[in-house]
Design an enzyme around this catalytic site. Structure first.
Site, PDB file in Angstrom:
ATOM      1  CD1 TRP A 119      -2.307  -2.218   1.358  1.00 30.47           C
ATOM      2  CD2 TRP A 119      -3.125  -0.774  -0.133  1.00 30.47           C
ATOM      3  NE1 TRP A 119      -3.405  -2.802   0.758  1.00 30.47           N
ATOM      4  CE2 TRP A 119      -3.929  -1.946  -0.158  1.00 30.47           C
ATOM      5  CE3 TRP A 119      -3.448   0.274  -0.998  1.00 30.47           C
ATOM      6  CZ2 TRP A 119      -5.025  -2.095  -1.005  1.00 30.47           C
ATOM      7  CZ3 TRP A 119      -4.542   0.126  -1.841  1.00 30.47           C
ATOM      8  CH2 TRP A 119      -5.314  -1.039  -1.835  1.00 30.47           C
ATOM      9  CE  LYS A 172      -8.340  -2.392   4.207  1.00 27.93           C
ATOM     10  NZ  LYS A 172      -8.436  -3.627   3.416  1.00 27.93           N
ATOM     11  CG  ASP A 207      -3.364   3.915   4.211  1.00 26.40           C
ATOM     12  OD1 ASP A 207      -4.396   3.637   4.856  1.00 26.40           O
ATOM     13  OD2 ASP A 207      -3.123   3.423   3.094  1.00 26.40           O
TER      14      ASP A 207
END
Length: 369
Positions: free
Chosen positions: A101, A200, A176
């Site tokens: 990511w 999530k 993040d």
């Protein structure tokens, strides 16, 4: 109804109590005669939902008053562009690359920042370890420093956020935290901006959370779309455009669920953090004590949320997954980029679910060793 245990990395499991309440209110929210998906985002009914969700989240995460909470769209992936559009000032930005990511993030930022510096990377370890912040050299005048504080695919997590001031930098830290938001407390004194997709730990896909320090607002590049300008979004209380109303509503129910959680003397996020520590310890111990499975991540940075592991004999992968499905253990296949298995054990995963997985790991090993 007995539900299987869903170990999906996202969209992920939602607490059953939340799903039940959303189902009960689907056609008529609190006697309004409307479901939430039918409401005007500017009507008093939805405004009350939004205000409660924002207040509950601020309380749960301990967000200071000088930070704005924004409910946006586009997911964490879109924020890889929206952050540099707002904070880069077309200058230099620094990235710490620790997995898939953060790799995506730095590549996207190159479209908007004049210079992107990778100041540390875990690539040499195959992204199984985190580079020690003591070895980072933050660029002089960097507009911000970006990290992914939990890498969903690679299973590495910053258990303590880096202190940029101790490194001699005044740059704001951007995190993040998509895949571990609300799973643990946040040291906001070290953060300038945090963002994450909801799918999530917070609710359904389609909602994106941004928590941004007020002094970082108003710096958007001229090319930044108005709907992505943090100042405009903040000034309009996340309603400059029609927000993801259903996502905000379900997230709000999830926040209420989190507030009800208790572990000993702990409540809310502190309670869920204790539970997550116990779940992760149970699963990692089972893997480490086995001669059949292996986790390759360094012990000091193993994610509590995403646990990648491998069968030492990968010819048995298909049999392992088939047996897991028969036992109601779903979505254990690893990401295609790394292979193997991955168990995502987010807030909604109960300890009983992790115990069921551990029992199956041992059973499968005994049958196939």
């Amino acid at each position: 109804m007995t539900r299987p245990y869903n170990f999906s990395a996202g969209p992920a499991a939602i607490p059953p109590e939340v799903l039940e309440q959303a189902a009960a209110e689907m056609l008529d929210w609190h006697g309004s005669g409307m479901g939430v998906m039918e409401m005007s985002h500017r009507g008093k009914e939805f405004i009350s939902i939004y205000e409660a969700a924002e207040a509950d989240l601020r309380e749960l995460l301990g967000v200071p008053a000088h930070f704005k909470i924004l409910f946006m769209q586009g997911g964490g992936l879109a924020e890889n562009a929206i952050v540099p559009l707002n904070l880069s000032r077309a200058g230099a930005v620094d990235f710490v690359v620790t997995g898939s990511w953060s790799q995506k993030s730095q590549k996207e930022a190159r479209k908007y920042a004049s210079e992107v510096n990778v100041i540390a990377s875990g690539e040499d370890s195959g992204f199984t370890a985190l580079p020690d912040p003591a070895g980072w050299t933050v660029s002089r005048g960097a507009s911000y420093v970006h990290i992914c504080s939990n890498e969903t695919i690679n299973g590495v997590e910053f258990h303590q956020l880096p202190d940029l001031k101790a490194l001699g930098s005044d740059a704001p830290l951007v995190i993040d935290f998509s895949s571990h938001v609300a799973s643990r407390t946040v040291d906001w004194s070290r953060v300038g901006l945090a963002f994450g997709g909801a799918q999530k730990n917070l609710g359904p896909a389609g909602l994106t959370l941004v928590v941004v320090r007020e002094d970082l607002l108003g710096q958007a590049l001229p090319i930044c779309p108005s709907a992505f300008d943090y100042r405009i979004v903040a000034d309009n209380h996340s309603m400059y455009n029609t927000p993801p109303t259903w996502g905000i509503y379900v997230a709000g129910l999830t926040f209420q669920w989190l507030k009800r959680q208790r572990e000993g003397a702990h409540s809310g996020v502190a309670a869920i953090e204790q539970r997550n520590i116990a779940k992760a310890r149970l699963l990692y111990d089972a893997i480490d004590q086995s001669q059949f499975y292996v986790n390759k991540v360094a012990a000091n940075c193993r994610s509590r949320m995403n646990v990648p592991f491998f069968l030492r004999d990968e010819s048995r992968n298909d049999a392992f997954l088939a047996g897991a499905k028969e036992r109601g253990l779903l979505q254990l296949k690893g990401h295609k980029s790394v292979g193997g298995m991955r168990a995502s054990i987010y807030n909604a995963m109960p300890l009983a679910g992790v115990q069921a997985l551990v029992d199956y790991l041992r059973e499968f090993e005994q049958k196939n060793a």
